[in-house]
Design a protein around this motif. Structure first.
Motif, mmCIF file in Angstrom:
data_model
loop_
_atom_site.group_PDB
_atom_site.id
_atom_site.type_symbol
_atom_site.label_atom_id
_atom_site.label_comp_id
_atom_site.label_asym_id
_atom_site.label_seq_id
_atom_site.Cartn_x
_atom_site.Cartn_y
_atom_site.Cartn_z
ATOM 1 N N UNK A 50 22.848 -20.034 -14.627
ATOM 2 C CA UNK A 50 22.337 -21.226 -13.958
ATOM 3 C C UNK A 50 22.950 -21.387 -12.574
ATOM 4 N N UNK A 51 24.273 -21.278 -12.489
ATOM 5 C CA UNK A 51 24.939 -21.476 -11.201
ATOM 6 C C UNK A 51 24.658 -20.336 -10.222
ATOM 7 N N UNK A 56 21.762 -18.492 -5.421
ATOM 8 C CA UNK A 56 20.767 -17.605 -4.823
ATOM 9 C C UNK A 56 19.662 -18.424 -4.139
ATOM 10 N N UNK A 57 19.247 -19.497 -4.765
ATOM 11 C CA UNK A 57 18.239 -20.368 -4.171
ATOM 12 C C UNK A 57 18.765 -21.005 -2.884
ATOM 13 N N UNK A 58 20.009 -21.470 -2.899
ATOM 14 C CA UNK A 58 20.604 -22.060 -1.697
ATOM 15 C C UNK A 58 20.696 -21.036 -0.577
ATOM 16 N N UNK A 63 18.655 -18.998 4.544
ATOM 17 C CA UNK A 63 18.080 -17.918 5.353
ATOM 18 C C UNK A 63 16.750 -18.365 5.971
ATOM 19 N N UNK A 64 15.932 -19.059 5.183
ATOM 20 C CA UNK A 64 14.659 -19.563 5.679
ATOM 21 C C UNK A 64 14.877 -20.537 6.846
#
Length: 73
Positions: A50-51, A56-58, A63-64
């Motif tokens: 989960x963490x 990875x999402x952050x 990056x976006x």
């Protein structure tokens, strides 16, 4: 001529980012699979997965945002 060169460079960069992202997802899945079924149990791996997925999402969102900032310059 210059525009074609810029487009080619941007396309190569985009393909590279997509390939690295895809490879990281495969490696993460394989690592979690191995750790879950051979080393630890799901009760240990669930919070870890989960963490790491959240981090990875952050990272991808950061990056976006960085890419959007540079595209306006």
């Amino acid at each position: 001529m210059k525009m074609q060169e810029i487009d080619d460079k941007a396309r190569r960069h985009a393909v590279r980012i997509l390939c690295v992202g895809f490879a990281s997802f495969i490696l993460q899945f394989a690592l979690f699979f191995h750790l879950t079924f051979w080393e630890f149990s799901w009760s240990i791996m669930e919070p870890l997965a989960y963490f790491l997925a959240g981090l990875q999402l952050i990272f991808c969102y950061g990056y976006f945002l960085n890419l959007q900032k540079h595209s306006r310059d």
